[in-house]
Design an enzyme around this catalytic site. Structure first.
Site, PDB file in Angstrom:
ATOM      1  N   GLY A  13      28.309  17.011  75.985  1.00 45.54           N
ATOM      2  CA  GLY A  13      29.197  16.377  76.814  1.00 45.54           C
ATOM      3  C   GLY A  13      30.678  17.063  77.155  1.00 45.54           C
ATOM      4  N   HIS A 110      25.248  20.648  88.459  1.00 44.54           N
ATOM      5  CA  HIS A 110      23.884  21.545  88.189  1.00 44.54           C
ATOM      6  C   HIS A 110      24.590  23.167  88.278  1.00 44.54           C
ATOM      7  CE1 HIS A 110      19.768  22.739  88.495  1.00 44.54           C
ATOM      8  NE2 HIS A 110      20.351  23.738  89.248  1.00 44.54           N
TER       9      HIS A 110
HETATM   10  C1  GAR Z   1      25.670  21.462  82.423  1.00 43.46           C
HETATM   11  O1  GAR Z   1      26.071  22.949  82.351  1.00 43.46           O
HETATM   12  C2  GAR Z   1      25.217  21.139  83.501  1.00 43.46           C
HETATM   13  O2  GAR Z   1      25.344  21.776  84.527  1.00 43.46           O
HETATM   14  C3  GAR Z   1      23.728  21.186  83.106  1.00 43.46           C
HETATM   15  O3  GAR Z   1      23.746  20.682  81.649  1.00 43.46           O
HETATM   16  C4  GAR Z   1      24.961  21.064  81.122  1.00 43.46           C
HETATM   17  C5  GAR Z   1      25.413  19.914  80.398  1.00 43.46           C
HETATM   18  O4  GAR Z   1      26.618  20.594  79.519  1.00 43.46           O
HETATM   19  N1  GAR Z   1      22.710  20.411  83.843  1.00 43.46           N
HETATM   20  C6  GAR Z   1      21.747  20.679  84.303  1.00 43.46           C
HETATM   21  O5  GAR Z   1      21.020  21.765  84.028  1.00 43.46           O
HETATM   22  C7  GAR Z   1      21.008  19.625  85.029  1.00 43.46           C
HETATM   23  N2  GAR Z   1      19.451  20.253  85.526  1.00 43.46           N
HETATM   24  P1  GAR Z   1      27.529  19.419  78.823  1.00 43.46           P
HETATM   25  O6  GAR Z   1      26.696  18.430  78.114  1.00 43.46           O
HETATM   26  O7  GAR Z   1      28.444  19.957  77.999  1.00 43.46           O
HETATM   27  O8  GAR Z   1      28.297  18.801  79.964  1.00 43.46           O
END
Ligand code: GAR
Ligand code: 4DW
Length: 189
Positions: A13, A110
């Site tokens: 998050g 993404h």
């Molecule tokens: C982020 O880097 C987002 O871009 C990626 O997951 C991470 C979540 O981080 N999403 C994907 O890869 C979607 N296919 P967070 O939980 O620290 O925000």
């Protein structure tokens, strides 16, 4: 009036945190009114608690079908009068029905310059491809994964000696600036 936004998470998050922090600004056009996680152990739930934002755990395992899970999420969003939905590291595929309910009002972030490197391993794939530049994208969620209209993108350099971890970190920093800016665009429309 500020637009009412919910954030869907499955894990750390850090993008949720960036949105929470941005929304503290007086002139920001959106407020985070609800956080939903499909995973009870997601660290983002602690971030919501610290920020005094209502949070719900809706475990997909508790539902017999994808659509039932989606309907439970949708009902919670309706109860909280949510207008805009942000996916932030949310890892469950949402059904066409759900996507239709939130058409044009649901964003995802993404870690690549879409349409390059779609899928769950975008950072690893970019590194493996040997590109010198990658980045992150905020896009409107459509039925087809990683394919909706782009709202905003930020470039990130791939540096000599980068590992998946070091590149991920650099992309995260860009994400934390990009997502609040992109939500501002949608909320201000
Ligand atoms: C982020 O880097 C987002 O871009 C990626 O997951 C991470 C979540 O981080 N999403 C994907 O890869 C979607 N296919 P967070 O939980 O620290 O925000
Ligand atoms: C995404 C897309 C598919 C899966 C996981 C993440 C990217 C963001 C996103 C989340 N939910 C979405 C999107 C999207 O872009 N478009 C729609 N819904 N419609 C994915 O297939 N996840 C699988 C589960 C993985 C896990 O639980 O670890 C799955 O079967 O749901």
């Amino acid at each position: 009036m500020k637009r009412r936004v919910a954030v869907l998470i499955s894990g750390n998050g850090s993008n949720l945190q960036a949105l929470i922090d941005a929304a503290k600004e007086e002139n920001y056009p959106a407020q985070i009114v609800l956080v939903i996680s499909n995973k009870p152990q997601a660290y983002g739930l602690k971030r919501a608690a610290t920020a005094h934002i209502p949070a719900l755990v809706i475990e997909h395992g508790a539902y017999a079908t994808r659509e039932e899970f989606d309907r439970a999420v949708h009902a919670a969003l309706m109860d909280a009068h949510v207008e805009i939905l942000c996916l932030a590291g949310f890892m469950r595929l949402l059904s066409p029905w759900f996507v239709a309910q939130w058409q044009g009002r649901m964003l995802n972030i993404h870690p690549s310059l879409l349409p390059a490197f779609k899928g769950a391993h975008a950072v690893r794939d970019a590194l493996a491809a040997g590109v010198t530049k990658t980045g992150c994208t905020v896009h409107v969620v459509t039925e087809a994964v990683d394919a909706g209209p782009v709202v905003a993108q930020a470039e990130v350099a791939v540096l000599p000696g980068d590992t998946e971890e070091s590149l991920k970190l650099r992309i995260h920093e860009a994400e934390h600036r990009l997502y609040p800016a992109a939500l501002k665009v949608l909320a201000g429309r």
